[in-house]
Scaffold this active site. Structure first.
Site, PDB file in Angstrom:
ATOM      1  N   HIS A 155     -39.022 -22.987 -14.439  1.00  0.00           N
ATOM      2  CA  HIS A 155     -38.312 -24.246 -14.297  1.00  0.00           C
ATOM      3  C   HIS A 155     -38.915 -25.029 -13.144  1.00  0.00           C
ATOM      4  O   HIS A 155     -39.771 -24.534 -12.405  1.00  0.00           O
ATOM      5  CB  HIS A 155     -36.817 -24.016 -14.079  1.00  0.00           C
ATOM      6  CG  HIS A 155     -36.053 -23.809 -15.359  1.00  0.00           C
ATOM      7  ND1 HIS A 155     -35.955 -24.794 -16.325  1.00  0.00           N
ATOM      8  CD2 HIS A 155     -35.361 -22.746 -15.843  1.00  0.00           C
ATOM      9  CE1 HIS A 155     -35.237 -24.346 -17.337  1.00  0.00           C
ATOM     10  NE2 HIS A 155     -34.869 -23.100 -17.080  1.00  0.00           N
ATOM     11  N   ASP A 165     -40.232 -31.889 -13.013  1.00  0.00           N
ATOM     12  CA  ASP A 165     -39.885 -32.335 -14.360  1.00  0.00           C
ATOM     13  C   ASP A 165     -40.269 -33.787 -14.610  1.00  0.00           C
ATOM     14  O   ASP A 165     -40.886 -34.111 -15.629  1.00  0.00           O
ATOM     15  CB  ASP A 165     -38.379 -32.182 -14.596  1.00  0.00           C
ATOM     16  CG  ASP A 165     -37.989 -30.763 -14.981  1.00  0.00           C
ATOM     17  OD1 ASP A 165     -38.889 -29.935 -15.196  1.00  0.00           O
ATOM     18  OD2 ASP A 165     -36.785 -30.487 -15.061  1.00  0.00           O
TER      19      ASP A 165
END
Length: 382
Positions: free
Chosen positions: A131, A161
């Site tokens: 992540h 991200d």
């Protein structure tokens, strides 16, 4: 015109985070983005599928069963009609579905095939899960977010991200699409959040290489080490931000705060004094509320702004004047950015639910009502 990307068709395979962010950026600026959703309605992750999903706004949705031959064939047909594609699966997933670059670029040699992953398509970490926090850690960014004496603090998931991932892929997509428009061929874009995050650290690498950046946490001008570049708590428990780097702006800060005669503040860049000066400013800012500091410091060159929550930001006069936020189906969302003088995009519509546009998309491919009904009966389309 509804944005400078009007006329482009992009296919997005449903996912979460950076892939949808890239799709939102392209849709916000005029591209037709067709989202291939799962027939279950799930898009992965723990977030519910809802029209309130900002990252999914502005799309058309078709729900396909990619475990069926008919569903894969339809996906290939949609991609053959497109200018670009976005997918965010682990390396090898699209190939196993029969939707890899070899197949789709074979069908459509002008296709720009955008791949969004954390670790990239190659390298020792490529097959494994991760992540944002992991990607920015490996890229050498996370180690530098935080205060001295404390552990590194993840900046939500803005850097990996969205900055190093989705925005970098959006840039790559537009660059490759421009290349095709100028006579080039389609190609694959391998956008890794580790790579993109490393690029975002470019200025900091330059400062380190020049000897003006320490790798110690919270020891530098831009990482909360300096008294003139930090946040401070106010009397009412809120916060303000100060970024008075240049001498003239630092002088304005001192003037407004009544510190012109305090000789401790003369040596702005004396790092040995930064902690002591920060303590002085912290005590001073606690003497007034945030609103009182706004009245003194907004609209000056002290490089000041109140620290606002999302809800407060939407109501702030500057953001209201610039229409930085829009209302979509009763919810406040960030408006598309940046702005254009001639090709301003329309206000984005709410996110579709999976399959909302299945019939319309199939009709655009030339399928008639009987063919669409047969596909629905087979379960290939929902």
């Amino acid at each position: 015109m509804a944005g400078p990307l009007t006329g482009l068709r992009i296919v997005e395979f449903a996912g979460i985070g950076p892939g949808p962010f890239c799709g939102m950026m392209l849709a916000d600026h005029g591209a037709e983005v067709i989202r291939i959703d799962r027939p279950t309605g799930s898009r992965g992750g723990s977030q519910p599928v809802t029209r309130k999903d900002v990252l999914a706004r502005g799309r058309k949705s078709i729900a396909l069963d990619l475990k069926s031959e008919e569903g894969v064939a339809l996906a290939r047909r949609i991609c053959a009609s497109a200018d670009g594609l976005i997918e965010g699966f682990r390396p090898g997933v699209m190939e196993r579905l029969g939707l890899g670059p070899d197949e789709l670029l074979g069908d459509n040699p002008k296709l720009v095939y955008g791949r969004m992953t954390g670790w990239g398509q190659t390298g020792p970490y490529a097959p494994y899960a991760g992540h944002d926090i992991n990607y920015i850690a490996l890229a050498g960014a996370l180690a530098h977010f935080g205060r001295a004496g404390e552990k590194p603090t993840p900046p939500i998931n803005m850097v990996g991200d969205f900055g190093g991932g989705g925005m970098m892929l959006a840039f790559g997509m537009v660059a490759a699409l421009l290349n095709v428009a100028r006579g080039g061929e389609g190609q694959v874009i391998d956008a890794a959040m580790t790579d993109g995050t490393a690029v975002l650290m470019g200025m900091i690498h330059g400062m380190k290489n020049s000897g003006v950046w320490s790798e110690d946490l919270g020891a530098n001008m831009l990482d909360t080490g300096a008294h003139f570049y930090d946040t401070y708590e106010t009397r009412d428990g809120k916060f303000v931000s100060i970024g008075s780097i240049e001498p003239q702006f630092y002088a304005e800060l001192r003037r407004i705060l009544g510190l012109e005669e305090d000789r401790d503040f003369d040596a702005q860049h004396d790092r040995a004094k930064w902690d002591m000066l920060k303590d002085k400013l912290a005590a001073l800012f606690k003497t007034k509320t945030r609103d009182e500091w706004d009245a003194l410091m907004e609209h000056t060159d002290a490089c000041y702004a109140p620290v606002l929550t999302m809800s407060e930001a939407a109501r702030h006069p500057h953001n209201v004047a610039r229409r930085a936020f829009v209302e979509v189906d009763g919810d406040i969302q960030p408006a598309p950015a940046p702005r254009y003088s001639r090709t301003a995009p329309d206000s984005p519509p709410a996110a579709p639910l999976p399959g909302d546009d299945s019939d319309a998309i199939l009709q655009s491919l030339g399928l008639d009502a009987a063919e669409i009904a047969a596909l629905r009966d087979s379960g290939a389309v929902v």
